[in-house]
Design an enzyme around this catalytic site. Structure first.
Site, PDB file in Angstrom:
ATOM      1  N   ARG A  78       2.877   0.767  -5.187  1.00 16.93           N
ATOM      2  CA  ARG A  78       3.750   1.743  -5.850  1.00 16.93           C
ATOM      3  C   ARG A  78       4.128   1.270  -7.262  1.00 16.93           C
ATOM      4  NH1 ARG A  78       9.511   3.886  -4.974  1.00 16.93           N
ATOM      5  NH2 ARG A  78       9.157   6.054  -5.563  1.00 16.93           N
ATOM      6  N   HIS A 102       3.338   3.448 -10.551  1.00 22.43           N
ATOM      7  CA  HIS A 102       4.421   3.935 -11.415  1.00 22.43           C
ATOM      8  C   HIS A 102       4.314   3.361 -12.831  1.00 22.43           C
ATOM      9  CE1 HIS A 102       7.426   5.976  -8.517  1.00 22.43           C
ATOM     10  NE2 HIS A 102       6.170   6.184  -8.143  1.00 22.43           N
ATOM     11  N   HIS A 150      -0.346   7.133   0.673  1.00 23.01           N
ATOM     12  CA  HIS A 150       0.821   7.178   1.578  1.00 23.01           C
ATOM     13  C   HIS A 150       0.450   6.852   3.020  1.00 23.01           C
ATOM     14  CE1 HIS A 150       3.325   9.830  -1.353  1.00 23.01           C
ATOM     15  NE2 HIS A 150       3.385   8.552  -1.635  1.00 23.01           N
ATOM     16  N   THR A 151      -0.822   6.525   3.247  1.00 19.58           N
ATOM     17  CA  THR A 151      -1.191   6.029   4.578  1.00 19.58           C
ATOM     18  C   THR A 151      -0.488   4.691   4.804  1.00 19.58           C
ATOM     19  OG1 THR A 151      -3.074   5.732   6.038  1.00 19.58           O
ATOM     20  CG2 THR A 151      -3.293   4.748   3.906  1.00 19.58           C
ATOM     21  N   TRP A 162       4.891   7.399   6.652  1.00 16.40           N
ATOM     22  CA  TRP A 162       4.087   8.609   6.849  1.00 16.40           C
ATOM     23  C   TRP A 162       3.211   8.468   8.102  1.00 16.40           C
ATOM     24  CZ3 TRP A 162       5.487   6.967   2.037  1.00 16.40           C
ATOM     25  CH2 TRP A 162       5.883   7.915   1.100  1.00 16.40           C
ATOM     26  N   THR A 163       2.771   7.228   8.328  1.00 20.48           N
ATOM     27  CA  THR A 163       1.870   6.994   9.466  1.00 20.48           C
ATOM     28  C   THR A 163       2.467   5.914  10.358  1.00 20.48           C
ATOM     29  OG1 THR A 163       0.681   5.270   8.311  1.00 20.48           O
ATOM     30  CG2 THR A 163      -0.186   7.492   8.074  1.00 20.48           C
ATOM     31  N   ASP A 185      -6.025   3.364   6.105  1.00 18.95           N
ATOM     32  CA  ASP A 185      -7.118   4.118   6.717  1.00 18.95           C
ATOM     33  C   ASP A 185      -6.906   5.594   6.419  1.00 18.95           C
ATOM     34  OD1 ASP A 185      -5.039   4.861   8.303  1.00 18.95           O
ATOM     35  OD2 ASP A 185      -5.648   3.688  10.043  1.00 18.95           O
ATOM     36  N   ASP A 214       3.268  16.370   0.209  1.00 15.42           N
ATOM     37  CA  ASP A 214       2.204  16.001   1.149  1.00 15.42           C
ATOM     38  C   ASP A 214       1.711  17.272   1.845  1.00 15.42           C
ATOM     39  OD1 ASP A 214       2.419  13.093   0.889  1.00 15.42           O
ATOM     40  OD2 ASP A 214       4.382  13.335   1.814  1.00 15.42           O
TER      41      ASP A 214
HETATM   42  C1  HEM Z   1       1.689  12.972  -5.175  1.00 13.71           C
HETATM   43  C2  HEM Z   1       2.865  12.682  -5.669  1.00 13.71           C
HETATM   44  C3  HEM Z   1       3.710  11.608  -5.085  1.00 13.71           C
HETATM   45  C4  HEM Z   1       4.985  11.726  -4.672  1.00 13.71           C
HETATM   46  C5  HEM Z   1       5.842  12.957  -4.744  1.00 13.71           C
HETATM   47  C6  HEM Z   1       5.365  10.459  -4.133  1.00 13.71           C
HETATM   48  C7  HEM Z   1       6.602  10.176  -3.620  1.00 13.71           C
HETATM   49  C8  HEM Z   1       6.948   9.004  -3.021  1.00 13.71           C
HETATM   50  C9  HEM Z   1       8.237   8.710  -2.469  1.00 13.71           C
HETATM   51  C10 HEM Z   1       9.418   9.639  -2.461  1.00 13.71           C
HETATM   52  C11 HEM Z   1       8.177   7.469  -1.966  1.00 13.71           C
HETATM   53  C12 HEM Z   1       9.302   6.715  -1.286  1.00 13.71           C
HETATM   54  C13 HEM Z   1       9.991   5.788  -2.215  1.00 13.71           C
HETATM   55  C14 HEM Z   1      11.138   5.092  -1.528  1.00 13.71           C
HETATM   56  O1  HEM Z   1      12.040   5.772  -1.044  1.00 13.71           O
HETATM   57  O2  HEM Z   1      11.083   3.856  -1.470  1.00 13.71           O
HETATM   58  C15 HEM Z   1       6.874   6.980  -2.165  1.00 13.71           C
HETATM   59  C16 HEM Z   1       6.432   5.768  -1.742  1.00 13.71           C
HETATM   60  C17 HEM Z   1       5.181   5.326  -1.967  1.00 13.71           C
HETATM   61  N1  HEM Z   1       4.224   5.920  -2.743  1.00 13.71           N
HETATM   62 FE1  HEM Z   1       4.246   7.771  -3.440  1.00 13.71          FE
HETATM   63  N2  HEM Z   1       4.330   9.606  -4.237  1.00 13.71           N
HETATM   64  C18 HEM Z   1       3.293  10.265  -4.836  1.00 13.71           C
HETATM   65  C19 HEM Z   1       2.068   9.750  -5.165  1.00 13.71           C
HETATM   66  C20 HEM Z   1       1.691   8.467  -4.918  1.00 13.71           C
HETATM   67  C21 HEM Z   1       0.477   7.870  -5.400  1.00 13.71           C
HETATM   68  C22 HEM Z   1      -0.532   8.552  -6.339  1.00 13.71           C
HETATM   69  C23 HEM Z   1       0.450   6.607  -4.914  1.00 13.71           C
HETATM   70  C24 HEM Z   1      -0.571   5.539  -5.102  1.00 13.71           C
HETATM   71  C25 HEM Z   1      -1.769   5.722  -5.530  1.00 13.71           C
HETATM   72  C26 HEM Z   1       1.643   6.432  -4.121  1.00 13.71           C
HETATM   73  C27 HEM Z   1       1.961   5.288  -3.423  1.00 13.71           C
HETATM   74  C28 HEM Z   1       3.138   5.106  -2.744  1.00 13.71           C
HETATM   75  C29 HEM Z   1       3.395   3.960  -1.918  1.00 13.71           C
HETATM   76  C30 HEM Z   1       2.424   2.841  -1.593  1.00 13.71           C
HETATM   77  C31 HEM Z   1       4.685   4.095  -1.436  1.00 13.71           C
HETATM   78  C32 HEM Z   1       5.422   3.150  -0.486  1.00 13.71           C
HETATM   79  C33 HEM Z   1       6.297   2.188  -1.235  1.00 13.71           C
HETATM   80  C34 HEM Z   1       7.051   1.254  -0.289  1.00 13.71           C
HETATM   81  O3  HEM Z   1       6.839   1.281   0.921  1.00 13.71           O
HETATM   82  O4  HEM Z   1       7.839   0.459  -0.788  1.00 13.71           O
HETATM   83  N3  HEM Z   1       2.377   7.562  -4.168  1.00 13.71           N
HETATM   84  N4  HEM Z   1       6.118   7.922  -2.815  1.00 13.71           N
END
Ligand code: HEM
Length: 870
Positions: free
Chosen positions: A590, A594, A743-744, A791-792, A799, A821
């Protein structure tokens, strides 16, 4: 005795001195003794004296059917039509007999009987049902029709009627309805219970088992366990035991057959549970437990168990022996492996495993001795596999003479060598310095009708002495057609390095860089390091014949590039340790996304355009609402950066993310490095700097605001995603769906994005994010900080479950599914890719890797301009 009694009866009958009742008894006795000819004889004599009745005829038909002469039974019926008045039993008997060969004739006779007798009882219907049953599963509508007719004719169905109609392969709802009906009328028998439980979906089966009044047996429980994931099977097991039933070896075998899917301690715990209930262990159970442990590297824990079982006289099957050998070889306990094989009846499979085991721990001599000895002692015929295992032991032991003998022996036994044989032979000869012979063997592949593979070429190239370096180039060219030719390239570069042919090595290295072959790059870097400083200096004055491409590759690899490569590799090693211990894969992904996510393709200047430039490490970006919680990840990387200050922050952040994906089981991304980082907070992208976006430098919103619109003014999530990823960052719809698959892994926290009610700590965790949850790819325990919602279910495993299990994520309150999603499987364009990835993980990995690489290079300035790979 029976024959004598029949004889006597016939003699008496001739004198017409015995009654019709006695004659019928005689026929029945003959039938029981399979004396059908005698039974017929008696019957015809009865006909002659006009004593025969339908009872005599029926018993005689039974006698014929019992002796499998059903045609005779039918013939009797037809012959006697003029003499005896047939009753309903005769027709049923005839239908049963006819049904042996044709269910249609059987049904016709039943119908005839029904028309003549005008009454049908439950036996009649049961017979009709079983005839339909033998007609095939697609006759189940007729079976149901018959059941309906029974109700209308007020004939009380019995358990047999239900079990026959349930045996048709009708879908569960039909079986379920029939079973419910049965339960309302009478006690179900074991057969119907088992049929219902095996056909029912798991939850239904489990509910049925829990309603103890049906008297479900252990078999029904076993049926419910079969084919279900082990954790569900364990719940059935619990129901079995609380229902007062006794766990059997079949039940334990069913669960343990899935031991490879369990965390490694569980099979052992399960085994001790069986032992405490006095259930005899068998070699299948033992090998299942051992298999799980060998896979997870915990072989010590069970090997003792297996040996104890063996010393108690338990039988070791081939699988168990082979696994034990593999465990012993991991323990480098080759002596124990030898002892185990010596004490057992030896077979070829075991011998093969034994040689491999010995070769693995460099005890080729002992391995070969046992093999040769056993082959002779037990008069076994060695297979090609045995010879191959022995040959690779020879190669490991540099015993080329022995290898040659073995090949001759193979020829003597008329066993054709395969590619493995030839590869091992080449290796043995190459190791001994007989490179010409190794080359000769390479030429033999086509005459032996086997194909030289990448291992063959690599082995031949490795055998090349330094002065034969041109030969290595010829070979590498031949191997280049093979997609997996990377290792042969690496071998060629090493040979060129040995021959100090630095220009050629550089050429190969450069081509490899284009193709991003990791192993070649490694060999290349090592070869280059070995070359003298003088040669490095003259690199700048490369003759034009080497071409610009080569000089650029040369510049990158020699002019400081190699130092950067070394540093980045060292960082990768430290990152791996960090991720392994902290389980922080998702937050690193993440952080990198970002950092890149501020990119705006409409802005042309660097660093104003944003992107993967390391600006997220400075407060103006880190403090943006969308980045809540990411300072933790910055803290992790800070320490690594301090140890490797020459690696740019921008590179380090992207390297961490790609490494995390790889470690979670995702694709290996062909990343490019050499990013230049921004140097101060003033170079960060301002939150409101992106045209059309209210804040967060255009990063996406998890949900619309109170007014129902997203930060970019979009009213729907799909429009929002296209604004952020498409208009601002230049991604396609396919990229959006693939990237969202990240988000897997990972979770949402109440304290960070606030997009879910689950937060930090055990108390606030969802049921899938507790400390005890197993979520890693390798099924090891540990999940980093406890809490949040994922999510999973296996949220540290990369995966395609994000796509496959989305319905579950939507229905389960303990899982996450954001509107952004959901739009991916609702929007007509997005959903094409969503379902594609649900059905094809490889396609997802491929597209994800390419979209991730693109994301990681957005807005980047590289030094050297073409970047480099590590
Ligand atoms: C499509 C639009 C996206 C939205 C609206 C979105 C939104 C979010 C939100 C709300 C979280 C939770 C953050 C938290 O509360 O800690 C999150 C976590 C995460 N997102 Fe996304 N995301 C998006 C796209 C992506 C993309 C493109 C990637 C990577 C290529 C990504 C990777 C992750 C990962 C790995 C987490 C987990 C972080 C953790 O566990 O600390 N996301 N995302």
């Amino acid at each position: 005795m029976a024959a004598v009694r029949c004889q006597w009866a016939l003699a008496e009958l001739e004198q017409a001195s015995i009654s019709e009742r006695t004659c019928n008894k005689v026929i029945a006795t003959c039938g029981r003794q399979i004396q059908w000819q005698r039974a017929i004889q008696v019957l015809f004599q009865m006909v002659e004296v006009r004593q025969a009745t339908s009872i005599s005829c029926n018993s005689c038909m039974v006698a014929c059917s019992r002796a499998s002469h059903w045609q005779k039974a039918l013939h009797l019926m037809r012959c006697l039509r003029g003499f005896i008045r047939h009753d309903g039993v005769t027709y049923k008997q005839a239908a049963r007999a006819a049904g042996e060969s044709s269910w249609r004739s059987g049904l016709r006779l039943l119908q005839e009987g029904f028309e003549r007798m005008t009454e049908a009882d439950v036996i009649h219907y049961d017979l009709a049902l079983s005839l339909r049953q033998s007609a095939g599963s697609d006759h189940w509508p007729e079976a149901l029709h018959l059941m309906k007719n029974m109700v209308e004719a007020q004939v009380q169905a019995d358990v047999r009627s239900y079990s026959s109609s349930m045996t048709f392969e009708a879908a569960w709802p039909t079986i379920g309805l029939l079973f419910q009906d049965l339960l309302q009328r009478m006690e179900a028998d074991e057969y119907t219970c088992n049929t219902a439980v095996s056909a029912a979906p798991w939850v239904r089966a489990w509910c049925l088992l829990r309603r103890k009044e049906h008297g479900m047996s252990v078999v029904s429980h076993n049926a419910a366990m079969a084919g279900t994931p082990w954790f569900k099977a364990v719940q059935v097991l619990h129901t079995l035991e609380t229902g007062g039933l006794k766990l059997t070896a079949v039940s334990s075998g069913t669960i343990l057959s899935q031991s490879r899917d369990m965390e490694w301690q569980r099979p052992l715990w399960f085994l001790s549970r069986c032992q405490s209930r006095d259930i005899q262990s068998n070699s299948i159970v033992q090998s299942n437990v051992l298999a799980a442990h060998v896979d997870s590297g915990h072989w010590q824990e069970t090997l003792g168990n297996v040996m104890a079982y063996h010393s108690r006289g338990g039988n070791l099957n081939v699988a168990l022996k082979t696994l034990s050998l593999s465990a012993f070889s991991q323990a480098a306990s080759w002596q124990k492996a030898l002892a185990l094989s010596a004490s057992e009846r030896i077979d070829v499979v075991l011998l093969n495993a034994l040689v491999t085991c010995c070769a693995r721990v460099a005890r080729w001599q002992e391995g070969l001795e046992v093999v040769c000895g056993s082959l002779v002692r037990h008069s076994l015929r060695a297979s090609v596999v045995t010879f191959n295992a022995a040959l690779s032991a020879c190669a490991a032991g540099r015993q080329w003479q022995l290898a040659v003998n073995l090949i001759e022996e193979m020829e003597g036994q008329r066993l054709a060598p395969d590619s493995l044989t030839l590869n091992s032979m080449m290796l043995a000869l190459g190791e001994a310095g007989f490179w010409q012979h190794a080359f000769e063997i390479l030429k033999m592949f086509s005459s032996c009708s086997c194909e030289a593979n990448v291992v063959s070429f690599t082995t031949a190239i490795t055998a090349c002495p330094a002065h034969q370096w041109p030969q290595s180039l010829v070979l590498v060219q031949q191997a280049a057609s093979d997609a997996a030719g990377e290792t042969s390239w690496a071998a060629a570069v090493t040979t060129l390095g040995r021959a100090v042919r630095w220009r050629e090595a550089m050429c190969l290295g450069h081509i490899a860089m284009e193709g991003t072959h990791d192993a070649v790059m490694l060999a290349y870097a090592t070869a280059v390091e070995k070359m003298s400083l003088e040669m490095r200096a003259s690199c700048d004055s490369l003759p034009p014949v080497m071409g610009n491409a080569c000089s650029e590759g040369c510049y990158q690899m020699l002019g400081g590039g190699s130092a950067q490569v070394t540093e980045l590799r060292a960082c990768k090693k430290e990152l791996k340790e960090l991720i392994e211990t902290r389980n922080c894969h998702p937050i690193l992904v993440r952080l990198a996304w970002h950092d890149s996510g501020t990119y705006d393709q409409r802005i042309k200047e660097w660093p104003q355009c944003g992107g993967a430039n390391g600006a997220i490490r400075f407060d103006p970006e880190m403090n943006m609402g969308a980045n809540a919680g990411l300072d933790k990840a910055r803290g992790y990387l800070q320490k690594i950066h301090e140890a490797h200050p020459t690696v740019s922050w921008a590179d380090l952040i992207q390297l961490a993310s790609a490494t995390a994906i790889e470690m979670a089981g995702g694709p290996v991304i062909k990343m490019k490095y050499g990013r230049v980082s921004v140097t101060g907070p003033e170079q960060c992208a301002g939150p409101q700097s992106r045209q059309g976006f209210k804040g967060n430098a255009g990063l996406p919103d998890a949900a619309p605001g109170a007014d129902g619109t997203f930060g970019c003014g979009a009213k729907t999530p799909e429009e929002h995603l296209r604004n952020v990823f498409g208009k601002k960052m230049g991604f396609t719809d396919q990229d959006i769906v693939a990237l969202s698959g990240a988000h897997t892994i990972g979770r949402v926290f109440k304290e960070r994005s606030g997009a879910c009610p689950f937060g930090y700590g055990e108390q606030a965790a969802s049921k899938y994010t507790k400390g005890s949850c197993i979520v890693r790819k390798d099924k090891k325990s540990g999940c980093g900080m406890v809490g949040g919602a994922a999510w999973t279910k296996n949220w540290l495993t990369f995966d395609n479950s994000y796509y496959t299990d989305y319905k579950q994520a939507m229905d389960d309150d303990d899982l996450m599914w954001l509107p952004t999603d959901a739009c991916l499987h609702e929007d007509p364009e997005f959903k094409k890719y969503f379902y594609k990835y649900a059905g094809d993980q490889a396609a997802f990995f491929q597209d994800y890797a390419s979209a991730h690489k693109k994301l990681s290079e957005l807005g980047c300035k590289f030094d050297p301009p073409a970047g480099f790979q590590i």
